[in-house]
Structures are given as C-alpha cells and as structure tokens.
Enzyme design. Structure first.
Site, PDB file in Angstrom:
ATOM      1  N   ARG A 121      -5.720   5.570  -7.272  1.00 35.48           N
ATOM      2  CA  ARG A 121      -6.885   5.205  -8.103  1.00 35.48           C
ATOM      3  C   ARG A 121      -6.597   4.056  -9.063  1.00 35.48           C
ATOM      4  NH1 ARG A 121      -7.372  10.813  -8.227  1.00 35.48           N
ATOM      5  NH2 ARG A 121      -9.065  11.548  -6.901  1.00 35.48           N
TER       6      ARG A 121
ATOM      7  N   LYS B 196     -11.495 -10.645  -9.398  1.00 34.05           N
ATOM      8  CA  LYS B 196     -12.152 -10.176  -8.167  1.00 34.05           C
ATOM      9  C   LYS B 196     -11.100  -9.970  -7.093  1.00 34.05           C
ATOM     10  CE  LYS B 196     -16.447 -12.749  -8.069  1.00 34.05           C
ATOM     11  NZ  LYS B 196     -17.254 -13.507  -7.105  1.00 34.05           N
TER      12      LYS B 196
ATOM     13  N   GLU C  32     -12.446 -27.165  -5.292  1.00 29.98           N
ATOM     14  CA  GLU C  32     -12.821 -26.270  -6.414  1.00 29.98           C
ATOM     15  C   GLU C  32     -12.615 -26.974  -7.760  1.00 29.98           C
ATOM     16  OE1 GLU C  32     -14.403 -23.548  -5.817  1.00 29.98           O
ATOM     17  OE2 GLU C  32     -13.848 -23.067  -3.746  1.00 29.98           O
TER      18      GLU C  32
ATOM     19  N   LYS D 278     -12.541 -22.187 -15.343  1.00 28.05           N
ATOM     20  CA  LYS D 278     -12.819 -20.844 -14.810  1.00 28.05           C
ATOM     21  C   LYS D 278     -12.542 -19.787 -15.878  1.00 28.05           C
ATOM     22  CE  LYS D 278     -12.835 -17.631 -11.122  1.00 28.05           C
ATOM     23  NZ  LYS D 278     -12.647 -17.296  -9.741  1.00 28.05           N
TER      24      LYS D 278
ATOM     25  N   GLU E 261     -19.984 -11.041 -13.481  1.00 28.85           N
ATOM     26  CA  GLU E 261     -20.974 -11.844 -12.765  1.00 28.85           C
ATOM     27  C   GLU E 261     -22.404 -11.400 -13.024  1.00 28.85           C
ATOM     28  OE1 GLU E 261     -19.172 -13.847  -9.041  1.00 28.85           O
ATOM     29  OE2 GLU E 261     -20.610 -12.398  -8.330  1.00 28.85           O
TER      30      GLU E 261
ATOM     31  N   ARG F  81     -21.492 -16.816 -14.797  1.00 29.56           N
ATOM     32  CA  ARG F  81     -20.480 -16.954 -13.743  1.00 29.56           C
ATOM     33  C   ARG F  81     -21.076 -17.493 -12.447  1.00 29.56           C
ATOM     34  NH1 ARG F  81     -15.535 -12.628 -13.101  1.00 29.56           N
ATOM     35  NH2 ARG F  81     -14.702 -13.460 -11.174  1.00 29.56           N
TER      36      ARG F  81
ATOM     37  N   ASN G  76     -20.798 -20.990  -8.440  1.00 31.27           N
ATOM     38  CA  ASN G  76     -21.262 -21.007  -7.051  1.00 31.27           C
ATOM     39  C   ASN G  76     -21.741 -22.395  -6.614  1.00 31.27           C
ATOM     40  OD1 ASN G  76     -21.411 -19.161  -4.928  1.00 31.27           O
ATOM     41  ND2 ASN G  76     -23.654 -19.195  -4.998  1.00 31.27           N
TER      42      ASN G  76
ATOM     43  N   HIS H 249     -21.437 -23.744  -3.095  1.00 32.66           N
ATOM     44  CA  HIS H 249     -21.037 -22.648  -2.212  1.00 32.66           C
ATOM     45  C   HIS H 249     -22.171 -22.123  -1.326  1.00 32.66           C
ATOM     46  CE1 HIS H 249     -17.371 -22.869  -4.454  1.00 32.66           C
ATOM     47  NE2 HIS H 249     -16.830 -21.879  -3.778  1.00 32.66           N
TER      48      HIS H 249
ATOM     49  N   HIS I  87     -21.067 -21.968   2.333  1.00 29.31           N
ATOM     50  CA  HIS I  87     -20.977 -20.720   3.106  1.00 29.31           C
ATOM     51  C   HIS I  87     -21.778 -20.826   4.395  1.00 29.31           C
ATOM     52  CE1 HIS I  87     -19.852 -18.244  -0.682  1.00 29.31           C
ATOM     53  NE2 HIS I  87     -18.793 -18.704  -0.060  1.00 29.31           N
TER      54      HIS I  87
ATOM     55  N   HIS J 152     -12.958 -23.380   4.057  1.00 31.03           N
ATOM     56  CA  HIS J 152     -13.754 -23.078   2.861  1.00 31.03           C
ATOM     57  C   HIS J 152     -13.858 -24.331   1.977  1.00 31.03           C
ATOM     58  CE1 HIS J 152     -15.440 -20.743  -0.412  1.00 31.03           C
ATOM     59  NE2 HIS J 152     -14.531 -21.264  -1.225  1.00 31.03           N
TER      60      HIS J 152
HETATM   61  N1  LIG Z   1     -10.839 -13.456  -5.683  1.00 32.53           N
HETATM   62  C1  LIG Z   1     -11.496 -14.581  -5.879  1.00 32.53           C
HETATM   63  O1  LIG Z   1     -12.118 -14.793  -6.918  1.00 32.53           O
HETATM   64  C2  LIG Z   1     -11.453 -15.625  -4.810  1.00 32.53           C
HETATM   65  C3  LIG Z   1     -11.953 -16.919  -5.077  1.00 32.53           C
HETATM   66  C4  LIG Z   1     -11.840 -17.880  -4.076  1.00 32.53           C
HETATM   67  C5  LIG Z   1     -11.271 -17.569  -2.841  1.00 32.53           C
HETATM   68  N2  LIG Z   1     -10.820 -16.294  -2.636  1.00 32.53           N
HETATM   69  C6  LIG Z   1     -10.176 -15.925  -1.362  1.00 32.53           C
HETATM   70  O2  LIG Z   1      -8.979 -16.695  -1.255  1.00 32.53           O
HETATM   71  C7  LIG Z   1      -8.649 -16.833   0.121  1.00 32.53           C
HETATM   72  C8  LIG Z   1      -8.226 -18.254   0.367  1.00 32.53           C
HETATM   73  O3  LIG Z   1      -7.086 -18.523  -0.436  1.00 32.53           O
HETATM   74  P1  LIG Z   1      -6.110 -19.745  -0.118  1.00 32.53           P
HETATM   75  O4  LIG Z   1      -6.923 -20.970   0.076  1.00 32.53           O
HETATM   76  O5  LIG Z   1      -5.064 -19.739  -1.143  1.00 32.53           O
HETATM   77  O6  LIG Z   1      -5.561 -19.393   1.335  1.00 32.53           O
HETATM   78  P2  LIG Z   1      -4.240 -18.604   1.838  1.00 32.53           P
HETATM   79  O7  LIG Z   1      -3.886 -17.531   0.932  1.00 32.53           O
HETATM   80  O8  LIG Z   1      -4.497 -18.306   3.262  1.00 32.53           O
HETATM   81  O9  LIG Z   1      -3.127 -19.743   1.747  1.00 32.53           O
HETATM   82  C9  LIG Z   1      -3.278 -20.902   2.539  1.00 32.53           C
HETATM   83  C10 LIG Z   1      -2.028 -21.168   3.379  1.00 32.53           C
HETATM   84  O10 LIG Z   1      -0.997 -21.672   2.515  1.00 32.53           O
HETATM   85  C11 LIG Z   1       0.203 -20.906   2.706  1.00 32.53           C
HETATM   86  N3  LIG Z   1       0.907 -20.990   1.440  1.00 32.53           N
HETATM   87  C12 LIG Z   1       0.683 -20.314   0.305  1.00 32.53           C
HETATM   88  N4  LIG Z   1       1.428 -20.802  -0.684  1.00 32.53           N
HETATM   89  C13 LIG Z   1       2.173 -21.803  -0.148  1.00 32.53           C
HETATM   90  C14 LIG Z   1       3.104 -22.706  -0.693  1.00 32.53           C
HETATM   91  N5  LIG Z   1       3.393 -22.743  -1.976  1.00 32.53           N
HETATM   92  N6  LIG Z   1       3.684 -23.605   0.154  1.00 32.53           N
HETATM   93  C15 LIG Z   1       3.336 -23.650   1.472  1.00 32.53           C
HETATM   94  N7  LIG Z   1       2.441 -22.829   2.011  1.00 32.53           N
HETATM   95  C16 LIG Z   1       1.846 -21.928   1.205  1.00 32.53           C
HETATM   96  C17 LIG Z   1      -0.291 -19.564   3.132  1.00 32.53           C
HETATM   97  O11 LIG Z   1       0.728 -18.846   3.787  1.00 32.53           O
HETATM   98  C18 LIG Z   1      -1.452 -19.941   4.054  1.00 32.53           C
HETATM   99  O12 LIG Z   1      -0.973 -20.311   5.297  1.00 32.53           O
HETATM  100  C19 LIG Z   1      -9.872 -16.406   0.903  1.00 32.53           C
HETATM  101  O13 LIG Z   1      -9.624 -15.150   1.482  1.00 32.53           O
HETATM  102  C20 LIG Z   1     -10.968 -16.300  -0.148  1.00 32.53           C
HETATM  103  O14 LIG Z   1     -11.921 -15.304   0.169  1.00 32.53           O
HETATM  104  C21 LIG Z   1     -10.889 -15.332  -3.585  1.00 32.53           C
END
Ligand SMILES: NC(=O)c1ccc[n+]([C@@H]2O[C@H](COP(=O)([O-])OP(=O)(O)OC[C@H]3O[C@@H](n4cnc5c(N)ncnc54)[C@H](O)[C@@H]3O)[C@@H](O)[C@H]2O)c1
Length: 359
Positions: A119, A141, A183, A225, A235, A239, A243, A246, A250, A263
């Site tokens: 939990r 999030k 972003e 942010k 949100e 917040r 978007n 986006h 999307h 993305h």
């Molecule tokens: N929680 C939130 O508020 C929020 C906001 C935006 C996006 N997201 C989520 O984030 C995800 C996308 O995140 P992302 O763009 O970081 O993608 P990711 O986590 O897939 O990382 C991108 C790639 O970079 C690699 N990588 C990570 N760090 C590295 C480094 N320092 N050197 C070399 N390679 C590295 C990873 O292994 C992967 O192949 C999505 O699932 C999205 O839904 C969440």
C-alpha cells in the site's frame, strides 16, 4: 555545486540538481539512517551505464538491484507482478526505499510499483533522460499502460526526493535529447519568455550537445514545471497548461498514418499546430508565430507532417482524456511565454491548424 529546488504543496519534496550518482548514498544515510534497505530499479541499458556509480555510494547499505528490459512495453501490470516477486525475494518491506534510475519509463513504472507495494513504500526518482529531468520525474504522476490506454492505471504519488545528475545526459542519444527539448520549448511557451530567449540564443550550443548549456537549460526548464505543479498538485487547475501541444501530439502518436512518431516529435508538431491556431485567433502575431517556428527549426525539431485527412486527426483528438462534456479543451499560446485554456475552438479551426502543418 549541488542545488536544491523544492516542489511545494501538501506533499512537497526536494529536487537536487547537479547531484552526483555516487553522492546519493550520503544523502540517503542522512535522510533514512544507516539501516534502510534499498531496491534499485532500472533497465538493462541504464544499468550498464550507471548502476555501478549509484551502487558505489550505497556500499554500506543492504541494496538489491532489479533490471527490466529497455522498453515502453515494460510499463505494464505484467512487469509490476514480476517486480513484486523479486521484491519479496529480496525481503523488501514497508521500510524499504525504491530507487528509480532511468528515463520516464522507469520513473513511471518503479514509482507506481512503490505506490502499491504494501500500500505504498517510499521512493526516489533518479532521472537520466532530459525528458525525465525536466518533466516526468516532477509532479508525482506514476503509471503503467494497459491495452485499453496509455498511462491508464496510475496515481498521484510524490517521491521523497528527485536526485538529478546532469552528467548522465552525456550518453543520451540526440533523438532522446530532442524528446526533452520539445518539452523545454513547451515550458518556455507556456510560462517563461526568458527561457524562450535563452533557448533562442543558445540553440547552436544545445544542438551541439554542450553539456554545460544542457544542464542550465534543464534547470531553467524544470523550474517551470515545479512552479506549476506546486500550485496544482492533482491537475484540478493550471496544470492543464502543461498540455500545450499535447492534444495535437497525442493524435499523431495514435494515428495509423504516422506510425513510429515519437512523443517528442508529436509534441513539437503539436506546438506548431497550436501556434498556428493561436495566430488565426489573434492570440499570436505573425512575428511571434515566426519566432516559434524558427526556434523549432533551429533545434531541428519537426514541425511538419505529410498530409492526411485532417478530419481523421480531428476525430482522434475527440478521444483526448482532457476533453470535457464533448468539448475539445485546447491550450494555446498567447504571445511568447504565456498560454491559456480555450474551450470553444470549432472543428473547422482545428482542421485548418492541422492543414497548416501539412508539408
Ligand atoms: N509521469 C509523468 O508526469 C510523465 C510525463 C511525461 C512522460 N512520461 C512518460 O515517460 C516515458 C518517456 O520517458 P523517456 O522519454 O525518458 O523515455 P525512456 O525512459 O524510454 O528513455 C529513453 C531511452 O533512453 C535510454 N536512456 C535513459 N537514460 C539514458 C542515458 N543517460 N544515456 C543513454 N541512454 C539512456 C533508455 O534506456 C531508453 O532507451 C513515457 O512512458 C511517458 O508516458 C511521464
């Protein structure tokens, strides 16, 4: 030098910038004492690059490492079940702390795991992509995907802290830097005209992967942010401004005709579409629109797509989670560095905005 920025609100937490992966252990000892147990969760790729540096600082603690394959598909209930089995095997209990080392995928997955294991146990975000550093590690999030929708199962669940070592950006490929840059441009357009000027005047150095500039850029971008989520934890209000771009983005990510679009690319094209719509509504001058488009170009971020039926993209936008009572809720830029929510855009206006970004 280590810097600290605090996320406010009822469940505030610190974000440490210019932190070193090796230095995390000393911070954890001070925060949680010598006896805590740590569960380091990461993926194969990041483990190869950085697990050793984190583990070096954790030698004095009981620490276990779990790695998952490097894929968005790991953001799933199946992986949560696997993490649970491994965590139990490692005697992870209510006092254990999860360390989420990686990009947004690991942050969302490990954060969600920590949120539901027993939990809820404590967790720390250690973001290693630009996107995770400026965006996903901040705001609490966490989620996994489901066949019925992306991020469909999740929670608002703030970490204990965010530990950001900008040196990890050195190994990040340009395509991933671009995802984060989209972003940062969004943050500048939403609420920070000076950040926009900063990116404009340093675009060349940013494109050349200049480490110092990327760190400065990330620190300024994440501050936008932090400010917004501090005012609106769950949100219910401003917040939604985050978007910007986006709703359009999307639609592209889900459209069959644009398979493979990332993305960040979706957001970048979405920013261009939103800026065109804003110009048509008199919210942006022609000159301001040109500045936005030129900044995307300077950063080599995409702003065009091959033409398709704008009507199809419009219908994908109708499924946007942010829509209310059948109305499309859009965020549009107002000049440079300000934005607003618009609820009365007609389908005609939106389709025209799409047509403006067709090649
Ligand atoms: N929680 C939130 O508020 C929020 C906001 C935006 C996006 N997201 C989520 O984030 C995800 C996308 O995140 P992302 O763009 O970081 O993608 P990711 O986590 O897939 O990382 C991108 C790639 O970079 C690699 N990588 C990570 N760090 C590295 C480094 N320092 N050197 C070399 N390679 C590295 C990873 O292994 C992967 O192949 C999505 O699932 C999205 O839904 C969440």
């Amino acid at each position: 030098m280590l810097q600290q920025v605090n996320v406010g609100g009822s469940n505030g937490y610190p974000i440490f910038l210019n932190a070193s992966l090796e230095g995390l252990g000393a911070y954890l000892e001070e925060k949680f004492g010598v006896k805590a147990h740590y569960l380091l969760i990461t993926n194969n790729r990041v483990a190869n690059l950085y697990a050793e540096r984190v583990l070096k600082g954790l030698k004095e603690f009981r620490t276990d490492l779990i790695t998952v394959p490097d894929s968005e598909e790991e953001k799933s209930l199946t992986t949560i079940a696997r993490l649970t089995e491994e965590a139990v095997k490692f005697r992870t209990d209510r006092d254990s702390v999860v360390l989420a080392l990686g990009g947004g995928v690991i942050g969302d997955l490990a954060g969600f795991f920590a949120t539901i294991y027993y939990r809820g146990i404590r967790y720390i975000q250690i973001p290693t992509t630009l996107l995770a550093q400026v965006d996903s590690s901040i705001g609490g999030k966490v989620a996994v995907n489901h066949a019925c929708g992306k991020n469909l199962l999740g929670a608002f669940s703030p970490p204990q802290a965010v530990w950001t070592d900008f040196s990890t950006l050195r190994t990040l490929p340009w395509s991933e830097i671009q995802n984060g840059l989209a972003e940062t441009v969004k943050h500048a357009m939403v609420a920070d005209p000076e950040l926009f000027d900063f990116i404009e005047s340093h675009a060349d150095a940013i494109r050349n992967h200049d480490q110092d500039l990327l760190s400065r850029l990330a620190a300024r971008s994440l501050a936008v942010k932090v400010k917004i989520v501090s005012e609106d934890e769950k949100e219910h209000g401003i917040r939604i401004l985050l978007n910007l771009g986006h709703s359009f983005g999307h639609a592209l990510e889900t459209a069959d005709s644009y398979k493979g679009i990332s993305h960040g690319q979706g957001v970048s094209i979405g920013l261009a579409a939103a800026a065109n719509l804003a110009r048509d509504r008199g919210l942006l001058t022609e000159k301001e629109l040109a500045r936005i488009i030129s900044l995307l170009d300077k950063l080599k971020l995409p702003r065009n797509i091959p033409p398709c039926a704008a009507k199809d993209l419009l219908s994908l936008m109708a499924a946007d989670k942010k829509n209310k009572a059948g109305n499309k809720i859009l965020v549009l830029p107002v000049g440079i560095g300000k934005s607003m929510v618009v609820t009365d855009c007609t389908d005609q206006e939106i389709m025209q905005a799409w047509e403006k970004v067709f090649k």
